[in-house]
Design an enzyme around this catalytic site. Sequence first.
Site, PDB file in Angstrom:
ATOM      1  N   HIS A 184     -89.250  29.165  20.168  1.00 56.78           N
ATOM      2  CA  HIS A 184     -90.363  28.691  21.000  1.00 56.78           C
ATOM      3  C   HIS A 184     -89.882  27.801  22.144  1.00 56.78           C
ATOM      4  O   HIS A 184     -90.579  26.875  22.545  1.00 56.78           O
ATOM      5  CB  HIS A 184     -91.384  27.962  20.125  1.00 56.78           C
ATOM      6  N   LYS A 237     -98.315   6.322  23.075  1.00 55.02           N
ATOM      7  CA  LYS A 237     -97.690   7.591  22.687  1.00 55.02           C
ATOM      8  C   LYS A 237     -97.244   8.394  23.897  1.00 55.02           C
ATOM      9  O   LYS A 237     -96.822   9.536  23.755  1.00 55.02           O
ATOM     10  CB  LYS A 237     -98.696   8.426  21.886  1.00 55.02           C
ATOM     11  N   ARG A 275     -96.806  25.752  19.438  1.00 57.03           N
ATOM     12  CA  ARG A 275     -98.223  26.040  19.660  1.00 57.03           C
ATOM     13  C   ARG A 275     -98.647  25.958  21.128  1.00 57.03           C
ATOM     14  O   ARG A 275     -99.815  26.139  21.427  1.00 57.03           O
ATOM     15  CB  ARG A 275     -99.076  25.070  18.845  1.00 57.03           C
ATOM     16  N   ARG A 300    -111.825  12.774  11.341  1.00 52.79           N
ATOM     17  CA  ARG A 300    -110.551  12.553  10.659  1.00 52.79           C
ATOM     18  C   ARG A 300    -110.861  12.002   9.279  1.00 52.79           C
ATOM     19  O   ARG A 300    -111.970  12.155   8.786  1.00 52.79           O
ATOM     20  CB  ARG A 300    -109.708  11.549  11.444  1.00 52.79           C
ATOM     21  N   PRO A 341     -97.432  13.168  16.602  1.00 55.47           N
ATOM     22  CA  PRO A 341     -96.556  11.987  16.554  1.00 55.47           C
ATOM     23  C   PRO A 341     -97.316  10.718  16.949  1.00 55.47           C
ATOM     24  O   PRO A 341     -98.214  10.757  17.780  1.00 55.47           O
ATOM     25  CB  PRO A 341     -95.471  12.307  17.577  1.00 55.47           C
ATOM     26  N   GLU A 342     -96.985   9.623  16.320  1.00 52.83           N
ATOM     27  CA  GLU A 342     -97.553   8.325  16.688  1.00 52.83           C
ATOM     28  C   GLU A 342     -96.483   7.513  17.410  1.00 52.83           C
ATOM     29  O   GLU A 342     -95.363   7.981  17.617  1.00 52.83           O
ATOM     30  CB  GLU A 342     -98.073   7.609  15.439  1.00 52.83           C
TER      31      GLU A 342
END
Length: 286
Positions: free
Chosen positions: A96, A61, A117, A270, A2-3
């Site tokens: 989860h 963030k 994760r 990236r 997420p940004e």
Amino acid sequence: MPELPEVEVVRRGLERWVAHRTVADAEVLHPRAVRRHIAGPDDFAHRLQGHRIGTPSRRGKYLWLPLEETGQAVLAHLGMSGQLLVQPHEAPAEKHLRIRVRFADALGTELRFVDQRTFGGLSLHDTSPDGLPDVIAHIARDPLDPLFDDEAFHLALRRRRTTVKRALLDQSLISGVGNIYADEALWRSRLHYERPTATFTRPRTAELLGHVRDVMNAALAVGGTSFDSLYVNVNGESGYFDRSLDAYGREGLPCRRCATPVRRRPWMNRSSYFCPKCQRPPRTTP
Ligand SMILES: [Zn+2]
């Protein structure tokens, strides 16, 4: 990942659904979801109990829930796939589900941290007098913060021997700008990502910051943009929205300004997406 706009969407959801509620108890279902807490998950849960949550806050963030009158805050690490969900008590546990926080009121909902994760988690920190968790004291203000200093940012750009995209992703200069919104703002500014910042003029910096704010505000207006299908905002709705993007993820597609195919280049593990015609690379110095 997420940004800033996605995190702000989550923050707004938390402000609406959990601010000013008192924690009845917390249940840690996976010890790794409690981070940097030497005394262990039970101690973490105990320290939340009986405290009222203040107004959820964000810098870049980073997102945290202040615990009123404790001088502490719970910092959320969303990682790659972490979600903060507000669910009715009776909703079945997510596969989860890592941490559950129940409240001492009759609203019928609870806060859940869900993470497929387990890279994300919650951690408890002392806060500075201005309410910032100690571990993020070095993080610069973000461009949507009313106290962000445009002039200081410009001077820092000029001082650093760096290139523009590195500067945008440097959390000590400006926080909350990730790979996606950096590429978008650079496309709008017609700036190549390798452009050196040492020669930036005030108008150029001002234009760049304006575009950074515009792309973030546009994403906020549609509920955030995310490229991780696992990411869901606090109300359980997907924040996925890609049509507002002009550069990121558009390799080979025509530039929306000049129709030249958008290129993708590897950049610091990236990718950078840019229009080779609108965003000319800087002349290489020998
Ligand atoms: Zn173009």
